[in-house]
Design an enzyme around this catalytic site. Sequence first.
Site, PDB file in Angstrom:
ATOM      1  N   TYR A 191     -75.822 -29.630  19.574  1.00  0.00           N
ATOM      2  CA  TYR A 191     -75.815 -30.509  18.050  1.00  0.00           C
ATOM      3  C   TYR A 191     -77.842 -29.835  17.529  1.00  0.00           C
ATOM      4  O   TYR A 191     -78.906 -30.097  18.753  1.00  0.00           O
ATOM      5  CB  TYR A 191     -76.109 -31.820  17.993  1.00  0.00           C
ATOM      6  CG  TYR A 191     -74.317 -32.512  18.116  1.00  0.00           C
ATOM      7  CD1 TYR A 191     -73.494 -30.955  17.804  1.00  0.00           C
ATOM      8  CD2 TYR A 191     -73.884 -33.028  19.113  1.00  0.00           C
ATOM      9  CE1 TYR A 191     -72.202 -31.702  17.800  1.00  0.00           C
ATOM     10  CE2 TYR A 191     -72.072 -33.233  19.114  1.00  0.00           C
ATOM     11  CZ  TYR A 191     -71.269 -32.403  19.148  1.00  0.00           C
ATOM     12  OH  TYR A 191     -70.595 -32.466  19.345  1.00  0.00           O
ATOM     13  N   ARG A 239     -79.730 -39.326  24.713  1.00  0.00           N
ATOM     14  CA  ARG A 239     -78.769 -38.284  25.476  1.00  0.00           C
ATOM     15  C   ARG A 239     -79.121 -37.007  25.117  1.00  0.00           C
ATOM     16  O   ARG A 239     -79.580 -36.488  24.804  1.00  0.00           O
ATOM     17  CB  ARG A 239     -76.988 -37.958  24.870  1.00  0.00           C
ATOM     18  CG  ARG A 239     -75.825 -37.814  25.279  1.00  0.00           C
ATOM     19  CD  ARG A 239     -74.773 -37.820  24.818  1.00  0.00           C
ATOM     20  NE  ARG A 239     -74.260 -38.347  26.149  1.00  0.00           N
ATOM     21  CZ  ARG A 239     -73.098 -37.990  26.799  1.00  0.00           C
ATOM     22  NH1 ARG A 239     -71.807 -37.878  25.585  1.00  0.00           N
ATOM     23  NH2 ARG A 239     -72.475 -39.191  27.322  1.00  0.00           N
ATOM     24  N   GLY A 271     -65.755 -42.056  30.190  1.00  0.00           N
ATOM     25  CA  GLY A 271     -65.207 -42.085  28.955  1.00  0.00           C
ATOM     26  C   GLY A 271     -63.436 -42.008  29.173  1.00  0.00           C
ATOM     27  O   GLY A 271     -62.778 -42.398  28.481  1.00  0.00           O
ATOM     28  N   ARG A 272     -62.911 -40.293  29.847  1.00  0.00           N
ATOM     29  CA  ARG A 272     -61.527 -40.737  29.632  1.00  0.00           C
ATOM     30  C   ARG A 272     -61.297 -41.991  30.704  1.00  0.00           C
ATOM     31  O   ARG A 272     -60.451 -41.956  29.562  1.00  0.00           O
ATOM     32  CB  ARG A 272     -61.454 -39.252  30.148  1.00  0.00           C
ATOM     33  CG  ARG A 272     -61.222 -38.191  29.109  1.00  0.00           C
ATOM     34  CD  ARG A 272     -61.296 -36.794  29.532  1.00  0.00           C
ATOM     35  NE  ARG A 272     -61.132 -35.615  28.594  1.00  0.00           N
ATOM     36  CZ  ARG A 272     -62.573 -34.924  28.451  1.00  0.00           C
ATOM     37  NH1 ARG A 272     -63.197 -35.093  29.707  1.00  0.00           N
ATOM     38  NH2 ARG A 272     -62.236 -34.182  27.928  1.00  0.00           N
TER      39      ARG A 272
END
Length: 792
Positions: free
Chosen positions: A581, A629, A726-727
């Site tokens: 990003y 991050r 996360g998942r």
Amino acid sequence: MTGPMRVTVIGGGPGGLYCALLTKKRRPGWQVDVYEQNRADDTFGFGVVFSDETLHEFLSRDSRSFSRIRDAFSYWDDVAIHKEGKTMRCGGNGFAGVSRMRLLQILQERCREEGVELHFGESIPPDQLSTRFPDSDVIVACDGINSRIREHFREAFQPEVEIKSNRFCWMGSTRPMDEFNYFFRETPHGIVCAHTYQYEPGRSTWVFEMDEACWQGHGFTETDEEGSRRILEQMYAEELQGHGLLLNRSTWRRFPRIFCQSWSHDNIVLLGDAKASAHFSIGSGTKLAMECAIALSDALVTHAEEDVQAAFSAYDRARRTPCQVIQHNADVSLAWFEHMSRSWDMDAEQFSMVVMCRAKSVTYDNLVVRDPDYVRAVDDAFYARLHAETGEDYRTSRPTPMFTGLSLREMRIPNRVAMAPMAQYSADEGGNLTDWHFVHYTSHALGGPGLLFTEMTCPSADARITPGCPGLWTDAHEAQWRRIVDFVHAHTDTRIVMQLGHAGRKGSTQVGWERMDRPLPGGNWPIVSASPIPYLDGVSQVPEALDRSGMDRVRDDFVRAAERAARAGFDMLELHCAHGYLMASFLSPLTNTRTDAYGGSIENRLRFPLEVFSAMRAVWPAERPMSVRISATDWAEGGMNEADVVAVAEALHEAGCDLVDVSAGQTVADQRPVYGRMFQVQFADAIRNRGHNRAPMAVMAVGAITEAGQVNTILHTRRADIVALGRPHLWNPNFCRQAAAWYDARTQAWPKQYLPGRDQAHRELPKAREQEIALRRKARPRPHQAGQAAAE
């Protein structure tokens, strides 16, 4: 096909012999030959190691070879780690060592008994294979780690050979021992490790390993075996207990890590180290070769008479993934030994835990099954260390490391588990939250994580990844987020983190379950980046390179969003500088080709993200922490390296960053990540343990972490201070509550509405855990038990 199949094996090591033996045993009518360049009684090295699992595979395939190998084995359960005069011992490991010479003799005997033709003292040049063996249907290239056949046919096999940095040499000794010993020594030039084990009565293997600087400092040379022996005998006089060291081609080497894209070419197929190497620190080279020999023999017996290429394909399908798993574990283990000094300041208990768990295949829960007394000792040391450093006292409650608290500035979290940021793509086109967000975040907070991260939230409309990404640029956005934060604070002890980020060149794309990273079919907004490089060539928009006025606008958008996050009551603020990003596009040399003050060196590439962070830190309340991050690698050649990452982390730390959230990749579309369980933890480890003379820096690890046992392992071994999943949280919002009950960790608060469920969970799950541990212990037969079964 006319006549019997002809299989020619080039290389008479354990893998080649075992493949020949099993194939001839099942197809006695085939012609099977082994060609070895050394004499039958030549051997190089001392002993080899096998695990219980491998022994059972041997038993099932050829009980005669197993029984003879079993009789030659030296068995041990304990692994002992020796550091600075203290020994930590972990039992229940179930390994066996055998002389390499005796192993080869047994396999040669069995080959002869089954009718395999053995030819010794014959070196076969690779360019003569077709003329020497014109009638061979299959040629098995098992000619070792320096395989001439693999190198001759490089274009076909596409080998990748990486020479690792540490120096090592193999020696032997007459010192007996009844356990596997790691003898670590600090010397004026660095840390030395001796990997040692007995392989027959009165004989033990000693593998010495150290980094290049240590090796050079001691004056070793590659071929001076006698000189090396004198230095090492003096260095390890105490551990040798009056015994000397034995030599057998004990030259110094650096380990070649080998991976081949293809395992076959025409009628040639690779086996053993010629195909894939695995570092000796997990004792897997011979194991890997012999397990692959089993699979290759199976494939040949099943398919070769009809279609040799089908046999090769079946072999590849059966073994490529297991080989890659073993190689990955070996690579992680090898990397730890390359950086032993990072852990040297640890006490003996924690250091031993790092050694036991270095390859990631052994976790906290595995060790509880193997040796509960050992785990109790390392837990004791963890709680004592935590009490001395922070004053938090868990010495009586003993909740396991994941359920101990942590403070960052004035924010205290009740446990070390975080729900990682995960895009939901569920906002409306104006960046407004929906009912989905309220239910998603509040339900997960009720599940009990210490930290709960929002998905990447954008400080302006043109900063969004997709039209479904939430924002924080209006009063309405601020109020929507405040509603969620207020609920979390009113009903849980979870601390909630706002993650702010700008999509940069990856913006104006479709939501995740459509065509991820592809531009919108219509209505795209302009995008910006560090340099005018599209994410997908010929597909993505070409971003505009930010000029100074654009940087000022972006910085000010982040500052206003940070002020809104503070008013909304968030406990911590994170700046997203990862995954390609906008901020990450400045950091990576793959996406930043600028020639001004914001390009070039890492100090310049870091300049703009640091400006944005510092401006946010200036308006963020001083008592509340901030995190960043980062992508610690781009998984691509020419991208971020470890020195870059450490420089970024240290600069952010000096600017007031309290936690580095260490992720990886997603910078470029052609990345080549190396996946595996906990595959990104190594990067958190490198930052967390970057040097004893540097200020401690809290880090958070992410990436394929799925189990509570893995969380405890990462924390116990100081690879991270917080662990994000996360998942697993997507399918189990109560991950933390379930784990707390599983370990019977009663330090965690529950909403009063859920107390009946807590009481039942803390009654039933600890019982289930103890039953599972007991069953798993019972199901771990020792090698001598397997041997007894074979004899009976």
